[in-house]
Design a protein around this motif. Structure first.
Motif: not given
Length: 732
Positions: A111-122, A338-342, A348-358
Motif C-alpha cells: 500500500e505504501k509503495a503504491y501510494a508513494l509512486g502515485k504521490f511522486a507522479r500525480v 515493492g517494485r511491482e506497484h510503482g 507502474l502498478p501491476g508491474y507495468r512498464k511506464l513506457t507502455d502507452p496502454a
C-alpha cells in the motif's frame, strides 16, 4: 492461540515468517510461535524473536523533528508537514517537477509503495523516484524478464526446494540471512537430494553442502558458462525441451562453448574436477533448481550472470517443469511487492512498464488523470542519489537509509548534504535522518495493517497488533496530508484497505495482477500467490493463457474454454504450460564472461566482497538498537585468510583498514580459513569508521542499473590505534 494473540508477519527478510503477537498486562509485546504459516512453520530467527523490542524502545521517534539553528528539535505535525510541502512546492515551481525526488524502500508495504509512486507522479509530477530495492534483486528481475517474460522471485513455493533432486545455491547464505529457510535445504538432503553452494567464503550454509565451489569474486558468470559448456560437451542437454519450449539456443550455445573448463578454472579458481562433479550432481536427478541471491546479482554484469544460470536451467530442461526451475531469493521484506506497484523508476502498478502507452492509459484512468500528465522513467537509485544537489534540489526518503546502504557511501552522504531540503520518514533517527531538515516519526509493522509479498510471490496480510505511540502517524497519513497541502485533496486515503482496493484495480490485467486478492482472502487463506486475476476478468487478457501471465497452477480456477470460476486460486507454480512471452517459449540470452569493473592491481591487490551477518539486518537502523542482537554481533569486522593475516602481521582482533579508490573503512580483523586468500569480507550493517560501503564500487550493470557491491579492488593495512587521527570502528 490465546484470544489476545494477533497473527501477523515478521518485519525483516523476504520470508515474512508468520508469528503471533501477544500484548501482556504491562503492555509489553511478546512473540509466539505460529505453526500454521507454511513458510516458517513456527520457526523464527533471533531478529524475528526480538522484533517487538523496538515497539517500546526509548530510541523510537515519537515527535516530528525540524532543523532550527543547525539542530533537529521537536515540532508539531502541522509545522513539520507545512515545511515539507513548502519545500517541495517551492522547488518544483522554481526548478521544475524533477527538482523534487522520492526515494523509497523494499520494506514498505504494498500500500505504501503504491501510494508513494502515485504521490511522486500525480502530486509532484516528477520522474525522479526509485528505491533501495534496486540494490536487492534488480539484476535477477531483468534476467528473469528477458528469459521468461516475467519476473517473480521464486516461480514456485519454497516447499518445492525440499522435494527437488538438486539445488545450486549461488551467492546466498540463508543460514545467516534467513535461517528458517535453511530447513528446506536440510530436508532436501534428507530426501536424497544434493546441495551445491557457490560462494567465495565457506559460510555456515556452505558447510552443509554436498559440494562447495569457491570462485574468485566477480567470476560467477564464467563459472555458469563453464558448467553449461560441460553440459553440452557431455551430451547432457535436453534437446526435446530446447526444441519445444525455447528459442535462441544456438547463439547461447556458441557463447558458452568459448568457456572451456581449463579457462574457467584459471578465471574462477574452481578446479575442473569440481566443475565436472557439479554438472554430474545437477544433471543426474529428474528435477533440479538454481537459486541465486546477491552474490552474482550485485555486480556490474549481474544481469548477464543470472542469465547464464538461467541458460543452464533451460539447456537441461529445468524450467517450467514440476520441482525444477530458476529462482531468486529476495532479500528485503517486501522487495518483490515493492517494485511491482510503482516505486521503481520505470514501472507502474501491476508491474507495468511506464513506457507502455496502454499501461499508462489504464493506470491514469484508475488515478483519474490524463495519461500524458504522467512523467516518463527517471534515474535509477544510485544515479538519483548521485544527482542530489545538482538538478535535484529536494528529496523525500521513506523507509531507507542510504547513508549506510548505498555504494560509495561517503559520496552519497555528501550529495545528501548538498540538497536544499531533505525530509525523512522513519521509525528511528537513522544516519540518513540525522542529516534531514525534517524528520517524521512513522508507524512500524506491528502498529499498522498492510500487505507484503514474500520471496515466493505470496501476498500476505500484516495485521496491526498494538496502537502506535502518541505523536506517531503512518506513512499513508503523511502522504495524505502532503498531497492535500500540495493541492490534491482526494486520491490518497490513509486507510490501508482502501489503498489496496485501488491497487487491485490498478494492477488488473498487468503481469503482477492482484485484482482477485482481498484482505478477507489473505486472512482466510494465509496468503495468495500472484498473479490472481479477478473473476470478472476475461481469461488470458494479458497473454492468452489460462492466467493471463503464462503460468499454470493445476486446477487454475478456469474451465478449458476460459470461463472464469468464482474465485481464482492464485498461482503458486508458474510457467508449467507456457512462459509469459508472446510465443510462450523461454528465451536463451547469449552472454560471455568479462572482467569486473575494477580488477586488482599493484596498488589494490585484493578483492573485497560484502554481505550480512546473522544478528543484524540491512543498514542496521533497527537491529543495532536491540540489545540481544548487538550482543551477538556488536560491530563490523574484516575477515581475512590466515595467510593474508600473517603477511600483514595482523592477529585476531587487531584493527585493520580496507582501502579502495573511494575511501577507507577500519574494523577489527577476524581470521578464518573459510575465505579465499585473495579476498576479504566485510558486513555492511554499520556506519562510521567501519562502514563497508565507504569503499564499495558504484559501477552499474547496464541493464538493471545494479551497483557492483560484491567486488572491488582494495588493499588491507594494519592500523596503529595510537596514530594521530586514526579512527577505528569499535564494537558497541
Amino acid at each position: 492461540m490465546p484470544k489476545s494473540a494477533t497473527p501477523t508477519h515478521c518485519p525483516y527478510c523476504a520470508l515474512q515468517c508468520g508469528m503471533n503477537l501477544t500484548v501482556g498486562p504491562d503492555a509489553g509485546v511478546e512473540v509466539a510461535e505460529r505453526a500454521d504459516f507454511p513458510v516458517n512453520r513456527g520457526a523464527l530467527c533471533a531478529k524475528g524473536r526480538t522484533a517487538p523490542a523496538l515497539l517500546t524502545s526509548r530510541l523510537r521517534l515519537t515527535s516530528p523533528l525540524v532543523r532550527k539553528g543547525g539542530k533537529l528539535e521537536p515540532a508539531g505535525w502541522d509545522e513539520a508537514l507545512d515545511r515539507i510541502a513548502g519545500a517541495l512546492d517551492g522547488a518544483r515551481h522554481k526548478h521544475g517537477p524533477d527538482a523534487c525526488a522520492v526515494f523509497g524502500g523494499g520494506g514498505l508495504t504494498n500500500e505504501k509503495a503504491y501510494a508513494l509512486g502515485k504521490f511522486a507522479r500525480v502530486v509532484l509530477g516528477t520522474s525522479q523516484i526509485d528505491y533501495n530495492g534496486r540494490f536487492c534483486m534488480s539484476s535477477a528481475a531483468a534476467a528473469g524478464t528477458a528469459a521468461f517474460g516475467l519476473d517473480r522471485g521464486l516461480p514456485f513455493p519454497l516447499e518445492d526446494v525440499a522435494r527437488t533432486g538438486c539445488v545450486i545455491l549461488v551467492g546466498s547464505n540463508p543460514a545467516e540471512t534467513m535461517p528458517p529457510a535453511l530447513r528446506y535445504f536440510t530436508e532436501l538432503r534428507e530426501n536424497g537430494g544434493t546441495l551445491i553452494v557457490v560462494d567465495p567464503r565457506r559460510t555456515r550454509t556452505a558447510e552443509q553442502a554436498d559440494l562447495h565451489l569457491a570462485p574468485r569474486p566477480g567470476t560467477d558468470l564464467a563459472l555458469a558458462l563453464g558448467l553449461l559448456h560441460l553440459v553440452v560437451a557431455e551430451g547432457r542437454t535436453d534437446e526435446a525441451y530446447i526444441r519445444e519450449r525455447t528459442t535462441g539456443w544456438e547463439e547461447a550455445r556458441a557463447a558458452a562453448m568459448a568457456h572451456w573448463p581449463e579457462y574457467v578454472e584459471r578465471v574462477t579458481g574452481v578446479p575442473v574436477p569440481q566443475l565436472r562433479e557439479a554438472v554430474r550432481l545437477f544433471c543426474a536427478p529428474e528435477s533440479a533448481m538454481v537459486l541465486t541471491a546477491r552474490g552474482p546479482e550485485q555486480q556490474a554484469k549481474g544481469t548477464d550472470t543470472v542469465g547464464a544460470w538461467i541458460n543452464l536451467c533451460l539447456a537441461t530442461g529445468r524450467a517450467g517443469r514440476p520441482l525444477s526451475g530458476y529462482g531468486c531469493l529476495t532479500g528485503q521484506g517486501n522487495g518483490q511487492g515493492g517494485r511491482e506497484h510503482g516505486q521503481k523508476a520505470d514501472q507502474l502498478p501491476g508491474y507495468r512498464k511506464l513506457t507502455d502507452p496502454a499501461a499508462r492509459r489504464h493506470v491514469a484512468e484508475v488515478w483519474g488523470v490524463d495519461p500524458d500528465s504522467l512523467p516518463g522513467p527517471g534515474r535509477s537509485a544510485y544515479e538519483l542519489l548521485d544527482a542530489l544537489g545538482t538538478d535535484i534540489r529536494t528529496l523525500l526518503v521513506m523507509g531507507s537509509n542510504p547513508v549506510v546502504s548505498a555504494p560509495r557511501a561517503a559520496h552519497v552522504e555528501e550529495r545528501l548534504r548538498a540538497l536544499d531540503f531533505l525530509a525523512v520518514c522513519d521509525v528511528v533517527l537513522s544516519e540518513t535522518a540525522e542529516l534531514a531538515d525534517v524528520v517524521l516519526p512513522v508507524t512500524q509493522w506491528a502498529e499498522e495493517t498492510g500487505t507484503t509479498t514474500n520471496l515466493e510471490g505470496r501476498v500476505l496480510l500484516r495485521r496491526q497488533a498494538v496502537a502506535p505511540p502518541e505523536g506517531v502517524r503512518s506513512d499513508l497519513e503523511v502522504l495524505h496530508e502532503l498531497a492535500a497541502r500540495l493541492g490534491v485533496e482526494k486520491g490518497f486515503p490513509a486507510d490501508p484497505e482502501e489503498v489496496f482496493e485501488e491497487l487491485r484495480r490498478a494492477s488488473a490485467g498487468g503481469p503482477a495482477d492482484y485484482s482477485g486478492i482481498t484482505y478477507r482472502r489473505l486472512a482466510e487463506e494465509n496468503g495468495v500467490f500472484w498473479p490472481c486475476p479477478a473473476p470478472e476478468r476475461p481469461v488470458g487478457a494479458a497473454t492468452g493463457d489460462s492466467t493471463g501471465t503464462g503460468a499454470r497452477t493445476g486446477g487454475s480456477g478456469f474451465s478449458a474454454k476460459g470461463t472464469p470460476a468464482e474465485v481464482h486460486p492464485g498461482t503458486p507454480r508458474m510457467f508449467l504450460d507456457r512462459f509469459a512471452t508472446e510465443d510462450g517459449r523461454a528465451r536463451f540470452v547469449p552472454v560471455s564472461h568479462r572482467p569486473s569493473a575494477e580488477e586488482p592491481d599493484e596498488e589494490y591487490p585484493l578483492l573485497l566482497t560484502t554481505g550480512r551477518v546473522l544478528a543484524q539486518y540491512q543498514s542496521g537502523a533497527q537491529t543495532r538498537r536491540v540489545d540481544e542482537l548487538n550482543a551477538a554481533a556488536p560491530g563490523p569486522f574484516v575477515e581475512l585468510h590466515p595467510r593474508l593475516a600473517a603477511r600483514l602481521g595482523a592477529a585476531e582482533g587487531d584493527p585493520v583498514a580496507v582501502v579502495s579508490r573511494r575511501g577507507r573503512a577500519t574494523a577489527p580483523a577476524r581470521i578464518s580459513a573459510g575465505i579465499r586468500p585473495d579476498t576479504v569480507f566485510m558486513p555492511f550493517h554499520w556506519p562510521g569508521a567501519g562502514r563497508a560501503n565507504t569503499v564499495t564500487n558504484p559501477a552499474l550493470d547496464p541493464t538493471s542499473r545494479m551497483p557492483e557491491f560484491k567486488v572491488c579492488a582494495v588493499r588491507v593495512e594494519p592500523v596503529d590505534r595510537d596514530q594521530p587521527g586514526a579512527e577505528v570502528a569499535v564494537h558497541a
